[in-house]
Structures are given as structure tokens and as C-alpha cells.
Design an enzyme around this catalytic site. Structure first.
Site, short mmCIF file in Angstrom:
data_model
loop_
_atom_site.label_atom_id
_atom_site.label_comp_id
_atom_site.label_asym_id
_atom_site.label_seq_id
_atom_site.Cartn_x
_atom_site.Cartn_y
_atom_site.Cartn_z
CG PHE A 11 -2.38 -6.48 -12.42
CD1 PHE A 11 -2.78 -7.89 -12.95
CD2 PHE A 11 -2.41 -4.99 -13.62
CE1 PHE A 11 -4.26 -7.28 -13.84
CE2 PHE A 11 -2.79 -5.20 -14.94
CZ PHE A 11 -4.26 -6.33 -14.49
CB ILE A 12 2.05 -8.24 -14.55
CG1 ILE A 12 2.04 -6.95 -15.08
CG2 ILE A 12 3.02 -9.04 -15.23
CD1 ILE A 12 2.48 -6.69 -15.51
N PRO A 48 23.55 -9.87 -1.88
CG PRO A 48 24.31 -8.20 -3.33
CD PRO A 48 24.13 -8.73 -2.28
CG ASN A 81 10.90 -0.33 -9.12
OD1 ASN A 81 10.30 -0.84 -8.57
ND2 ASN A 81 10.13 1.36 -8.85
CE1 TYR A 131 7.30 1.84 -11.09
CE2 TYR A 131 6.56 2.81 -13.14
CZ TYR A 131 6.44 1.76 -12.63
OH TYR A 131 6.20 0.36 -13.00
CE LYS A 135 10.56 -1.67 -13.63
NZ LYS A 135 10.46 -2.17 -13.11
#
Length: 345
Positions: A11-12, A48, A81, A131, A135
Site C-alpha cells: 500500500f505504501i 545478509p 518485521n 505486530y 515493529k
């Protein structure tokens, strides 16, 4: 300037992509899981070292991380996240020319806050549910990485492209259905909470501003105003022309574990961060936040509760350090949500 964008399909992320591609001074490379990405890479499973090799090949000056998950089990949220952020930070550190990092965080990291006052970046984070915890852990990794990095804590994102699981995505669909069927009522959960709604296009502008700035640390991204969800809903109702009533049921707005987008493809994902999630609606598609109740959905996905009756951002840091402020009024943002919904086939 060379920019590597992570999570471009959310969305972003979609709005950030549009914004960056309009700037002829920027050379944008997209990294993600999907076929549309310039570089195929899964942040939740890739190492990584492998990512560092891609960084050396692209040599970005800025990495923008819009990836993440808002729906799923606690394990999924941590992988998307937190662990994915650790991979990004370590890869940048290992690269020959470490890039600046702009990471999209969430207001869910703050958890419940005192009502009536804006929350500043200095507030002690007290996230509720997997969540917000995942985050916040990602944010702490970025801040402790030693990199040239900024974390944008995005508040309640609205606007065109809002997932149908979000508050206004669900309301818009309900209004369209009621108009098509000539129904007089649309049922919604309790809308008494206050939220800081910010248009997704303004969020994209903030991310672009952070990419080209020297600002570091946590920066709140919101409108700076708390609006009752009920009043915001009425703006959408007026835009639709619906003349019936909105019936609020005696249940709070739920947020998936959390919501910006994980429902979508957050692994290497895409931050959607939509508005409050509604019970009984299958989550699709991750950074607004509302009240949550904790539990396990029948399909096994976690719904994490976060009782947050008040959310308002102190946006002075964004104004002073990024030269950013919102441009899209809430009425216009919700009008665009309705236009998109009404035109959907």
C-alpha cells in the site's frame, strides 16, 4: 542519486515507487520476491551476505525499506518485521559503500498513550501484541546498527489503494453494496476512537524527503490531528451519497496482528499499514491502527489486540528536520477512497 527500494508492491510502497520514479534525479532499483522486482530476493530467508552482494552491484546511496508484515502468526511477524530488518542492516554494514537507510516503522510501536495529547518520539514505546512488538524490535535494530538511518513512525494511513480489510476499505465496500441493493443500513464496529489519519501520498512524500535529508533517528509521520473515527467515516458516507444510517455494533475495531500490509507480500514485503481492521473480514493485504482484541482466528492467524482509544502524532520533528507537512485533506483522501471503490469492476 541511486535508490534501492524494498517492499514496492505494498500500500505504501506503491505510492513511494510512483513518487520516486517521477524524480528524474533518482535512479530507482526495486528488490523483492515478486517477478516485477528488478532483483528477486526474499528478505525473510535470504542471507545478509547474499544481500550485501546485490548492494555492491547496485551501489545505492539510499535504501528505503517499506517491507514488512501486518498479518500472520507471531513467527511470521517476527520474521518479516524483525529478522528481515536485521538482514538489511547487516547487509548494508557489509557492503563496500554503506548506504543511508530509511525504514518505515509504525505508530503501533507506541502502544496505548495518554488521551488528549500528541505523542512525541521521546515517548516510551509500550507496544501491545506481536505486530507492535515486532515493529519496535525492527526499529531498535536500525537505531543500534550504527548506520546513517532514519525510522519513520507512520500513523493511520488512508487514501486510494486502502486494503479492503482496513476500516475505510470495508466501509467503502459496505456503502457500495448498500447503494447497489438499495439497503438503508451499513453495519460497522464501534467508531468512538480517535486516530491520526494521514494520506498515503503524503507518507510517500515524507519517505522521499527522508531519503534525501540528513535526518536520523525516529520521526513521527502523521497529520498532527486526532479525528474521531466516527467523524471520518461520515466524510466517506457523504462522498458516496449514501443517505441511510451507519449502525455501530457493540464491538471494537480490531487490528490484525497488525495491519500496512503483510497481508500482501510482506516477507520481503510491502508495508500497507491500512486503517483499523474489522472482525469477521478475512485479512488480505500491512502502516492505521485501532482497538484490538487478542485471539486466534479460525484459519490459525493471530489477531492481536491493542486497545488504543487515542492516537495523535507530534509532528514537529518531521516539520523541522524534513521540511514536511501534510498536503492532502482527510476529506479529499476519503473521497478518493470512495471514487476508487465506486469505479472498481
Amino acid at each position: 542519486m541511486r535508490v534501492l527500494l524494498l517492499g514496492a508492491d505494498g500500500f505504501i510502497g506503491r505510492r513511494v515507487t510512483d513518487r520516486l520514479l517521477m524524480d528524474q534525479e533518482l535512479q530507482v532499483t526495486v528488490l523483492g520476491r515478486r517477478d516485477s522486482a528488478d532483483i528477486r530476493f526474499d528478505l525473510t530467508t535470504g542471507s545478509p551476505g547474499a544481500l550485501a552482494r546485490f548492494l555492491d552491484a547496485v551501489a545505492p546511496q539510499v535504501v528505503i525499506n517499506c517491507a514488512g508484515a501486518t498479518y500472520g502468526s507471531s513467527r511470521t511477524l517476527i520474521r518479516s518485521n524483525t529478522l528481515a530488518v536485521a538482514t538489511v542492516c547487516e547487509a548494508i554494514r557489509r557492503s563496500r559503500e554503506p548506504a543511508r537507510l530509511v525504514h518505515v516503522g509504525s505508530a503501533a510501536e507506541y502502544g496505548p498513550v495518554p488521551g488528549g495529547v500528541p505523542v512525541s518520539e521521546q515517548a516510551e514505546p509500550r507496544p501491545v501484541g506481536p505486530y507492535g512488538v515486532s515493529k519496535l524490535a525492527g526499529t531498535e535494530l536500525v537505531l543500534a546498527s550504527g548506520l546513517d538511518a532514519a525510522v519513520l513512525r507512520v500513523f493511520d494511513v488512508v487514501g486510494p489503494g486502502s486494503p479492503t480489510a482496513s476500516l475505510f476499505g470495508r466501509l467503502a465496500e459496505g456503502l457500495r453494496r448498500a447503494l447497489e441493493r438499495d439497503e438503508g443500513q451499513v453495519r460497522m464496529p464501534d467508531l468512538s476512537g480517535y486516530r491520526d489519519f494521514v494520506d498515503v501520498r503524503d507518507v510517500a512524500r515524507a519517505i522521499q524527503a527522508a531519503a534525501v535529508s540528513a535526518a536520523t533517528g525516529v520521526i513521527n509521520i502523521g497529520s498532527g490531528h486526532a479525528v474521531r473515527a466516527r467523524d471520518a467515516a461520515q466524510l466517506l458516507v457523504r462522498a458516496s451519497g449514501f443517505e441511510g444510517s451507519i449502525v455501530e455494533e457493540n464491538r471494537q475495531v480490531l487490528l490484525p496482528a497488525q495491519v500496512g500490509g503483510a497481508g500482501g507480500d510482506h516477507g520481503p514485503g510491502h508495508h500497507h499499514q491500512p486503517g483499523p481492521y474489522l472482525p469477521g473480514h478475512r485479512a488480505e493485504g500491512h502502516r492505521g491502527d485501532g482497538h484490538r482484541a487478542e485471539g486466534l482466528r479460525p484459519e490459525g492467524r493471530v489477531v492481536s489486540g491493542e486497545p488504543v482509544p487515542w492516537r495523535q502524532a507530534d509532528v514537529r520533528t518531521a516539520r523541522d528536520r524534513l521540511g514536511w507537512r501534510t498536503q492532502v485533506p482527510l476529506e479529499e483522501s476519503l473521497g478518493d477512497v470512495w471514487l476508487e471503490t465506486a469505479c472498481r469492476v
